[in-house]
Design a protein around this motif. Structure first.
Motif, PDB file in Angstrom:
ATOM      1  N   TRP A 243      -1.083  11.025   3.142  1.00 19.10           N
ATOM      2  CA  TRP A 243      -2.097  10.332   4.455  1.00 19.10           C
ATOM      3  C   TRP A 243      -2.037   8.930   4.554  1.00 19.10           C
ATOM      4  CZ3 TRP A 243      -3.932  12.504   8.814  1.00 19.10           C
ATOM      5  CH2 TRP A 243      -3.838  13.731   8.953  1.00 19.10           C
ATOM      6  N   VAL A 244      -2.030   8.320   3.539  1.00 24.68           N
ATOM      7  CA  VAL A 244      -2.098   6.947   3.410  1.00 24.68           C
ATOM      8  C   VAL A 244      -0.780   6.217   4.123  1.00 24.68           C
ATOM      9  CG1 VAL A 244      -2.341   4.896   1.782  1.00 24.68           C
ATOM     10  CG2 VAL A 244      -3.684   6.508   1.269  1.00 24.68           C
ATOM     11  N   VAL A 245       0.317   6.771   3.780  1.00 27.12           N
ATOM     12  CA  VAL A 245       1.736   6.329   4.342  1.00 27.12           C
ATOM     13  C   VAL A 245       1.408   6.608   5.695  1.00 27.12           C
ATOM     14  CG1 VAL A 245       4.112   6.641   4.371  1.00 27.12           C
ATOM     15  CG2 VAL A 245       2.899   6.590   2.197  1.00 27.12           C
ATOM     16  N   ARG A 246       0.964   7.671   6.203  1.00 25.85           N
ATOM     17  CA  ARG A 246       0.798   7.835   7.561  1.00 25.85           C
ATOM     18  C   ARG A 246       0.041   6.967   8.500  1.00 25.85           C
ATOM     19  NH1 ARG A 246      -0.568  14.002   9.924  1.00 25.85           N
ATOM     20  NH2 ARG A 246       1.739  14.339   8.707  1.00 25.85           N
ATOM     21  N   CYS A 247      -1.091   6.480   7.623  1.00 28.47           N
ATOM     22  CA  CYS A 247      -2.129   5.678   8.327  1.00 28.47           C
ATOM     23  C   CYS A 247      -1.188   4.413   8.511  1.00 28.47           C
ATOM     24  CB  CYS A 247      -3.333   5.594   7.651  1.00 28.47           C
ATOM     25  SG  CYS A 247      -4.236   7.116   7.591  1.00 28.47           S
ATOM     26  N   CYS A 248      -0.545   3.898   7.444  1.00 30.53           N
ATOM     27  CA  CYS A 248       0.110   2.511   7.656  1.00 30.53           C
ATOM     28  C   CYS A 248       1.100   2.682   8.692  1.00 30.53           C
ATOM     29  CB  CYS A 248       0.792   2.303   6.312  1.00 30.53           C
ATOM     30  SG  CYS A 248      -0.371   1.964   4.911  1.00 30.53           S
TER      31      CYS A 248
ATOM     32  N   GLY B 127      -3.291  13.085  -0.182  1.00 30.56           N
ATOM     33  CA  GLY B 127      -3.913  11.948   0.112  1.00 30.56           C
ATOM     34  C   GLY B 127      -3.140  10.715  -0.004  1.00 30.56           C
ATOM     35  N   SER B 128      -2.070  10.749  -0.498  1.00 31.45           N
ATOM     36  CA  SER B 128      -0.982   9.579  -0.695  1.00 31.45           C
ATOM     37  C   SER B 128      -0.223   9.820   0.512  1.00 31.45           C
ATOM     38  CB  SER B 128      -0.256   9.649  -1.795  1.00 31.45           C
ATOM     39  OG  SER B 128       0.446  10.925  -2.093  1.00 31.45           O
TER      40      SER B 128
ATOM     41  N   ALA C 262       1.122   4.222  -2.633  1.00 34.13           N
ATOM     42  CA  ALA C 262       0.809   5.317  -2.658  1.00 34.13           C
ATOM     43  C   ALA C 262       2.040   6.491  -2.909  1.00 34.13           C
ATOM     44  CB  ALA C 262       0.446   5.606  -1.079  1.00 34.13           C
TER      45      ALA C 262
ATOM     46  N   VAL D 262       0.891  -1.179  -0.113  1.00 32.02           N
ATOM     47  CA  VAL D 262      -0.076   0.205   0.061  1.00 32.02           C
ATOM     48  C   VAL D 262       0.929   1.263   0.157  1.00 32.02           C
ATOM     49  CG1 VAL D 262      -1.546   1.140   1.383  1.00 32.02           C
ATOM     50  CG2 VAL D 262      -1.999  -1.146   1.173  1.00 32.02           C
ATOM     51  N   ALA D 263       1.821   1.340   0.861  1.00 34.51           N
ATOM     52  CA  ALA D 263       2.745   2.408   0.794  1.00 34.51           C
ATOM     53  C   ALA D 263       3.513   2.857  -0.504  1.00 34.51           C
ATOM     54  CB  ALA D 263       3.702   2.205   2.028  1.00 34.51           C
TER      55      ALA D 263
END
Length: 377
Positions: A186-191, A183-184, A164, A160-161
């Motif tokens: 934020w995806v890395v931060r959520c992981c 948004g990408s 992104a 996913v990271a």
């Protein structure tokens, strides 16, 4: 007294004195002593000589020494006194003369102790002194869950990271896709946040600190997110170090899980059929190649299963230390990258925040009557 006794016959005779010698008694001396003798000294000794010294010895000669021989100075006094003597012992860091190289080699820490000290001490992975207690504690099982969870979660986060970051880099060249780039990030931060929370299996959750947005608009958000050092550390952990951490966890579990399976061998060996060298199947378990060729051991009886289980149990006791060490190594890498860097001014800020003369908080006025006598206008 008779009349024939002359006067003064019963009186004691007067003390004998030298005729013609005048009295030489010095005022302040004891009568009957040699003139010039200091009070407190032994009569018959030279002037200034203490009673502890022997007659005929030089002045200042200590008791027990021979007359005419100077008093020897101890070696420790000549080298600087008792303090200097004490400083030349083992406390000064100098190795003893006898067996110095062996003593220094014995005090040198081993490689295993140095590696153990460099790892982060996990709160929920305490080290036990004995191997049986280590196996029966919760530490190896928590470490197993932490390592096994990364095999699944780490692989998903890596995919996913990576997707992104690639999407964000490709679409960051277009102005209309600025929101997609944010948004990408934020995806890395959520992981990374999920990976920080997974640390609760072996330790406390990993703290985090991201850069705040100080400028309004999408451009301000993009600048704050893409220039944040925490974002690049998250990418380094989730993407760059994933192959190494995956290999570490996979190798550790590849050694640990077969040992646990061998411990439970008496429970299921009778329900398994293994292939023999001639192609037929027989009841039991063969420890070796699955096709029946090559060296191997057949476990088809209860005594053989119990002996094999005891051997696997002894190996699993010591392998539990390796599992805990691998989990601590994984946790150390996660803390180095996912937590904020230490603040060099943290101690000074703590002193300023504490109540005292250097406190930054505004002090409240003391309770009491006001300038108007306690009446409000």
């Amino acid at each position: 007294m008779t009349p024939d006794t002359p006067p003064g016959a019963g009186a004691p005779p007067p003390p004998e004195t030298t005729r013609g010698a005048p009295s030489t008694a010095v005022p302040g001396t004891v009568p009957g002593t040699v003139p010039g003798t200091v009070p407190g000294t032994v009569p018959g000794t030279a002037f200034g000589r203490t009673p502890a010294t022997r007659p005929g010895t030089s002045y200042g000669t200590a008791p027990g020494t021979r007359s005419g021989t100077p008093r020897r100075t101890p070696a420790w006094a000549a080298s600087g006194g008792p303090a200097h003597k004490a400083s030349r012992g083992p406390a000064s860091g100098r190795a003893p003369v006898s067996g110095g190289s062996g003593a220094a080699r014995a005090r040198r820490p081993s490689v295993a102790a140095s590696l153990r000290a460099s790892l982060r001490p996990a709160r929920r992975l305490p080290r036990q002194d004995s191997a049986p207690r280590m196996l029966l504690s919760a530490a190896p099982w928590r470490a197993t869950g932490y390592l096994a969870g990364y095999l699944v979660a780490g692989t998903v986060f890596f995919a996913v990271a990576t997707a992104a970051v690639l999407v964000g880099v490709v679409f960051s060249q277009l102005t209309v896709t600025v929101a997609l780039t944010i948004g990408s990030v934020w995806v890395v931060r959520c992981c990374a946040q999920v990976e920080r929370g997974r640390a609760v299996l072996v330790d406390a959750p990993i703290p985090y600190a991201y850069q705040e947005v100080t400028e309004p608009g999408l451009a301000g958000h993009l600048k704050a997110r893409c220039t944040d050092p925490a974002f690049y550390r998250d990418c380094c952990y989730l993407i760059l170090l994933h192959p190494f951490l995956l290999l570490l966890d996979a190798l550790t579990l590849a050694v640990w899980l077969p040992l646990l399976t061998g411990v439970s061998l008496p429970l299921w060996f009778w329900a398994v059929e293994s292939r023999q060298a001639d192609g037929t199947f027989a009841d039991g378990v063969r420890l070796g190649r699955s096709d029946g060729t090559g060296p191997g051991i057949w476990i088809d009886t209860w005594p053989a299963a119990l002996v094999a289980s005891a051997v696997f149990l002894a190996l699993a006791m010591y392998a539990s230390y390796a599992v805990v060490a691998a989990a601590r190594l994984h946790l150390t890498v996660a803390h180095c990258l996912l937590r904020p860097p230490p603040d060099p001014l943290a101690e000074a800020k703590q002193v300023l925040a504490a109540p005292g003369p250097l406190s930054l908080t505004r002090s409240r006025p003391a309770a009491g009557p006001t300038a108007h006598g306690g009446h409000r206008s």
